[in-house]
Write an enzyme that holds these catalytic residues in place. Structure first.
Site, PDB file in Angstrom:
ATOM      1  CD  GLU A  12      -2.831  -1.292   2.355  1.00 18.78           C
ATOM      2  OE1 GLU A  12      -2.738  -0.460   3.261  1.00 18.78           O
ATOM      3  OE2 GLU A  12      -3.707  -2.173   2.332  1.00 18.78           O
ATOM      4  CD  GLU A  20      -4.285  -8.141   1.474  1.00 20.92           C
ATOM      5  OE1 GLU A  20      -5.176  -7.425   1.972  1.00 20.92           O
ATOM      6  OE2 GLU A  20      -3.069  -7.884   1.596  1.00 20.92           O
ATOM      7  CG  ASP A  43     -12.232  -9.467   1.852  1.00 20.60           C
ATOM      8  OD1 ASP A  43     -12.221  -8.522   1.043  1.00 20.60           O
ATOM      9  OD2 ASP A  43     -11.728  -9.383   2.988  1.00 20.60           O
ATOM     10  CG  ASN A  50      -0.515  -6.845  -1.623  1.00 27.83           C
ATOM     11  OD1 ASN A  50      -1.126  -7.319  -2.572  1.00 27.83           O
ATOM     12  ND2 ASN A  50      -0.988  -6.870  -0.376  1.00 27.83           N
ATOM     13  CG  HIS A  73      -9.617  -6.183   0.802  1.00 29.47           C
ATOM     14  ND1 HIS A  73      -9.804  -7.367   1.472  1.00 29.47           N
ATOM     15  CD2 HIS A  73      -8.312  -5.868   0.939  1.00 29.47           C
ATOM     16  CE1 HIS A  73      -8.655  -7.751   2.010  1.00 29.47           C
ATOM     17  NE2 HIS A  73      -7.732  -6.864   1.693  1.00 29.47           N
TER      18      HIS A  73
HETATM   19  C1  XIL Z   1      -5.918  -6.501   8.043  1.00 32.21           C
HETATM   20  C2  XIL Z   1      -6.237  -7.681   8.921  1.00 32.21           C
HETATM   21  O1  XIL Z   1      -7.122  -8.522   8.228  1.00 32.21           O
HETATM   22  C3  XIL Z   1      -6.854  -7.214  10.217  1.00 32.21           C
HETATM   23  O2  XIL Z   1      -7.003  -8.291  11.088  1.00 32.21           O
HETATM   24  C4  XIL Z   1      -5.979  -6.144  10.844  1.00 32.21           C
HETATM   25  O3  XIL Z   1      -6.609  -5.646  11.982  1.00 32.21           O
HETATM   26  C5  XIL Z   1      -5.711  -5.035   9.872  1.00 32.21           C
HETATM   27  O4  XIL Z   1      -5.128  -5.568   8.707  1.00 32.21           O
HETATM   28  N1  XIL Z   1      -4.697  -4.867   3.401  1.00 32.21           N
HETATM   29  C6  XIL Z   1      -3.682  -5.625   3.853  1.00 32.21           C
HETATM   30  C7  XIL Z   1      -3.879  -6.509   5.024  1.00 32.21           C
HETATM   31  O5  XIL Z   1      -2.626  -5.666   3.209  1.00 32.21           O
HETATM   32  O6  XIL Z   1      -2.733  -6.675   5.763  1.00 32.21           O
HETATM   33  C8  XIL Z   1      -4.988  -6.001   5.904  1.00 32.21           C
HETATM   34  O7  XIL Z   1      -5.216  -6.959   6.923  1.00 32.21           O
HETATM   35  C9  XIL Z   1      -6.211  -5.744   5.091  1.00 32.21           C
HETATM   36  C10 XIL Z   1      -5.953  -4.705   4.046  1.00 32.21           C
END
Ligand code: XIL
Length: 980
Positions: A740, A857, A859, A791, A828
């Protein structure tokens, strides 16, 4: 305050008002009976005794409610009743059913056990949503059997609105007091406004309305002076309540009776940190998402401070009303995302920042039009017309005479996206970028003018490849036209930031009763400065008449493109189907899937993935469930289904190096051990990130509050990377080296191709961009075998500015010879956001660079969890992403961000398994994609799948191997066989 609490739940019948012996009406009866009798266990209570002799026969109840159909079941989704089974009953296994009129709202699956005999039991059933057009008020319910004897009582419909205060028509909720900034008033009554009912709420200056509003009726808000918040002030969290179930009309009026003089009468709104280019993923305020909002004369809505987005289903702004940034704060940037209800939006009021530092922008979504009639607007952050139409309908003559800024003002840019339209009969003073259609007019033949009457500067209209100008004509005196007081520029950049030689198109459309004579002329377009190379449009002439176009210089020095009739015969070159519907985005509908086989299968996902040489993975979470115990159902599923794991939090900086140079590998080792027990690979996540940084580095990941020098920070990062990567050398397949690093706002890529902007962080601000370069080099030195990734989120879909910036950054890293193997798209998402083609185009453009582009990631939260097809929609989108993953070799990995919905970092059920760790439709849909792909490999031939909406360019031989250009023999391309 006068409130009325609804007698909730909605009581259908408790039989107390009926005399003993009353014969009850039964649906479909031949010889069944029902009678009001005394409760067999309590002589003082009256109940209904049902003796069934017929199948499908149920007692009937009349509902005395104004709610019918879907409105009823939306509000009362649960039916509750009490059942007493006579001791003489023989068969325990029976169905229970509920009907509204003849529409079935519930039926037990199979024939379940109906419970003990001789006792009262309370039962509750979740009803299916009724059809909206069902107007029946008859509820029919009970056991479905031909030989049954039972009693029922206390039939009730219950729902979440039971806790709401229900407004009566015309009711006034008066919360307006003449208070001060030190005595904020809180409005915290949950309000339900039924259809047909109008509720009036008076708010105060200095008030926070923090309670939900729901219903289908009308809400009039009389805004009692400045700082009337819906939600909380910034210093109390900048939250806002859930009004998403308010689907009626909301009106905002100024309310001056109590406080007669203050800055403004209107509402202050909040949202999360918002970025207009990523308006779907950066948390707009959803208060008015499902309602029609009208701001009346004298009223205002505005952001308090910061950059805020407000999604409004339909927005109407009366003349004399305003939307703007807050007048007291010069960093209050308000973005209005309007039109989601697919209706028209009328903006007759004033749209402008109230303070020189403020910004205001409009984002149009949905199929309807946004009609702007104001003549003094200053939409200084521009208008993005992403769907539907923007109709600029200000009085252009009055703007010219009065030197007014017109419908948009001069400061922003109007961006018309592919598939969207700009029209109207007014004037635009803003720079305009068109990827879609410009079609002047509303219902008449009109001129759309691009002119800056306020400053007399030239306006620039940029037409991108394959954009359209559409001119409607009826005769030589009745036609629409585009008049640019400035320059017309032909661009070679598409909306997806690709280069294309395709010209803009110009289409002439004739009315059915059009009539022309030879040499009649239509002025299609005029401008003061022509595009380089002239107005070389890709012309689309109508079928009737034969036209030609000529470019002319006019007496005032400007240029005109004129169409002239050269023959009354039909156009001999007419082609019926042109490429009008062409778009680079996919329809958001996905195929139905037959998953019967998958629901019965016990083959885990990993079996197929392994066969296909693909990695399918999941984030394991040691602190959410015990990952050391394989009997824990989540741990078992993680081990059973996937080929690769990532720690959801275990390998982040704060977890691995909680204090300086003192490393803690408890969590990360636990993840490694879980993976080794299941012969799984591991992704490492993540080394340099602005979040989850320990306080000894930075209190918030951004500030350098420990006063480190640049050299010290470089040393800290290097030491961290060498230790963590070094510990797992040879054991972790790949690392997210940086996470990020991009800012959410990458709008500069529109004007500066190739650019990107880093997010402020302890690393980027105090080391500089080289922290990225160094992190890659150090990670590579620490484990030369590990694959290294960057990422990010919001970088998934082609055409997004952040997606483009990501590509630019990755190319820069590669050009700097850094050891980078690919990039990760977090994904996400929320249902409705997926654009499969734009995702796939994005992934594929990394392939020629030799880079992977993987999904790290995934979802998908449910946009509307109560929609009956919510889980199926989610499943279809998961399946579509899985297909993209399967058919792209440079996308070897698909990871889900968690195992089950209750262990997700997000709300609204975003994962493959439900809260009991049972597979959801999404799991079966993903399973089906993997299974089918694996089965086709077993046959020796890959199914020649192709992109959603586009033929695949890949060529295979009969063994399913990719056939390169030199391959001779039979090849399969896009599902067809060829001999080469
Ligand atoms: C999130 C986790 O899922 C949570 O449990 C934590 O509190 C915060 O981080 N992008 C990412 C991940 O790269 O590391 C993040 O994970 C979600 C967004």
């Amino acid at each position: 305050m006068c409130t009325h609490t609804h007698a909730n739940p909605l009581t259908v019948c408790d039989f107390e008002d009926y005399p003993i012996g009353t014969e009850w009406t039964m649906w479909n009866t031949k010889s069944s009976t029902a009678k009001v009798e005394a409760d067999p266990l309590n002589a003082n209570n009256k109940v209904l005794h049902v003796v069934l002799k017929d199948w499908g026969c149920h007692p009937e109840f009349n509902l005395s409610t104004e709610l019918t159909g879907k409105a009823l079941t939306d509000r009362y989704p649960t039916l509750r009743y009490q059942l007493y089974r006579s001791p003489s009953e023989t068969d325990d296994y029976k169905q229970f059913a509920v009907f509204l009129g003849s529409e079935e709202l519930y039926r037990d699956e199979g024939y379940p056990h109906q419970g003990d005999k001789g006792v009262w039991q309370t039962k509750a059933y979740t009803l299916k949503s009724a059809s909206a057009d069902n107007t029946s008020l008859v509820l029919r319910l009970g056991i479905h059997h031909n030989n049954s004897d039972f009693y029922i009582d206390n039939i009730q419909l219950v729902g979440e609105y039971d806790d709401y205060v229900e407004a009566e028509d015309g009711q006034v909720f008066d919360y307006c007091v003449n208070n001060t900034s030190s005595s904020y008033k809180t409005i915290n009554t949950p309000l339900y406004i039924p259809a047909g009912v109008t509720a009036n709420v008076r708010t105060s200056r200095y008030s926070e309305w923090i309670s939900p509003v729901a219903g289908e009726g009308t809400l009039n808000i009389y805004a009692g002076g400045e700082r009337s918040y819906i939600g909380s002030q910034s210093n109390k969290g900048a939250t806002y309540p859930d009004w998403t179930k308010m689907t009626g009309d909301v009106h905002v009026y100024p309310y001056k009776d109590v406080i007669g003089s203050c800055g403004f009468y209107g509402l202050m709104l909040q949202s999360g940190t918002f970025s207009p280019d990523n308006y779907n993923t950066t948390h707009p305020n959803t208060l008015f998402t499902n309602s029609r909002l009208t701001i009346h004369s004298g009223a205002v809505i505005a952001a308090e401070n910061g950059t805020r987005g407000f999604r409004i289903g339909e927005l109407n702004l009366e003349e004399g009303a305003e939307i703007r940034g807050y007048y007291k704060n010069s960093t209050a940037n308000s973005y209005y995302i309007i039109g989601g209800l697919n209706t028209d939006n009328m903006l007759a009021g004033k749209i402008s920042p109230s303070n020189s530092g403020n910004k205001i922008g409009l984002i149009k979504e949905g199929k309807g039009a946004c009609i702007i009639t104001g003549n003094d607007n200053n939409i200084n952050s521009g208008v993005m017309v992403n769907a539907g139409a923007l109709l600029v309908c200000n009085d252009a003559a009055a703007a010219a005479n009065g030197k007014k800024s017109g419908a948009t003002g001069t400061a922003g840019t109007v961006m018309v996206a592919e598939g969207a339209r700009l029209g109207g009969n007014g004037s635009i003073a803003a720079t305009t970028d068109c990827y879609g259609v410009i079609e002047p007019g509303t219902t008449d033949y009109d001129t759309l003018t691009f002119a800056d009457y306020a400053t007399s500067k030239d306006v620039k209209l940029t037409l991108h490849p394959k954009s359209y100008i559409k001119i409607n004509a009826r005769s030589a005196s009745e036609y629409s036209t585009v008049n640019v007081k400035g320059s017309v520029v032909f661009s070679k950049t598409t909306q997806d930031f690709l280069t294309s030689d395709a010209s803009p198109r110009l289409k002439l459309l004739l009315a059915d009763d059009a009539s022309f004579s030879i040499n009649d002329e239509i002025t299609l377009l005029t401008c003061s400065t022509m595009p380089e190379g002239g107005m070389a449009f890709d012309m689309r002439y109508p079928q009737r008449y034969t036209f030609t176009t000529e470019q002319r210089k006019l007496a005032d020095g400007s240029f005109a493109l004129v169409a002239r009739v050269i023959s009354l015969d039909d156009n001999p070159d007419y082609i019926e189907n042109d490429d009008e519907g062409e778009s680079t985005s996919t329809e958001k509908t996905y195929p139905e899937e037959n998953v019967t086989e998958d629901m019965q299968s016990n083959v885990p996902l990993r079996t197929y993935a392994e066969k296909l040489g693909k990695s399918i993975g999941v984030a394991a979470a040691s602190y959410r469930y015990d990952i050391s115990n394989d009997n824990v159902k989540e741990t078992a599923a993680v081990g059973r289904e996937f080929t690769i794991l990532v720690g959801e939090n275990e390998m982040k900086f704060d977890a691995t190096e909680p204090s300086r140079n003192s490393f803690n590998y408890g969590g990360s080792d636990a993840v490694m051990w879980l993976a080794s027990r299941n012969a799984q690979e591991v992704r490492g996540h993540t080394l340099a990130w602005h979040s989850q940084v320990p306080a000894w580095v930075s209190s918030d990941g951004k500030k350098n509050n420990n006063g480190f020098t640049r050299t010290e920070l470089l040393g800290i990062l290097k030491n961290h990377i060498f230790n963590v990567v070094g510990r797992y050398k040879g054991k972790i397949r790949e690392w997210d080296v940086v996470n990020e690093v991009l800012d959410d706002d990458q709008s500069q890529v529109r004007t500066t191709p190739g650019s990107y902007k880093l997010r402020p962080s302890i690393w980027s601000t105090y080391i500089g961009e080289e922290f990225i370069d160094s992190a890659f080099v150090w990670a590579h030195q620490a484990d030369p075998e590990a694959k290294l990734y960057i990422n990010d989120y919001g970088v998934e879909f082609m055409g997004g500015t952040k997606t483009e910036a990501y590509f630019n950054l990755v190319k820069r890293l590669q050009a700097s010879n850094l050891p980078i193997d690919g990039c990760g798209l977090q994904c996400h998402l929320t249902t409705g956001q997926l654009d499969t083609l734009k995702l796939e185009n994005n992934i594929q453009r990394y392939a020629p660079l030799g880079l992977n582009c993987i999904i790290t990631e995934l979802d998908i939260a449910l946009a509307n969890p109560s929609a009956p097809d919510a889980l199926e929609q989610q499943a279809k989108e998961m399946a579509a992403i899985t297909r993209v993953f399967l058919r792209n070799d440079n996308c070897p990995t698909l990871m889900f961000w968690g195992i089950s919905d209750n262990h997700s970092w997000r709300q609204n059920q975003p994962l493959l398994f439900d809260s009991n760790c049972n597979a959801k439709p999404a799991y079966y849909y993903v399973h089906a994609q993997l299974r089918k792909a694996a089965e086709s490999v077993a046959d020796g031939i890959y199914t020649t799948t192709h992109k959603e909406g586009e033929a695949l360019q890949q060529t295979y031989n009969l063994l399913g191997q990719k056939a390169g250009p030199g391959y001779k023999g039979i090849v399969i391309k896009a599902g067809k066989k060829f001999l080469r």
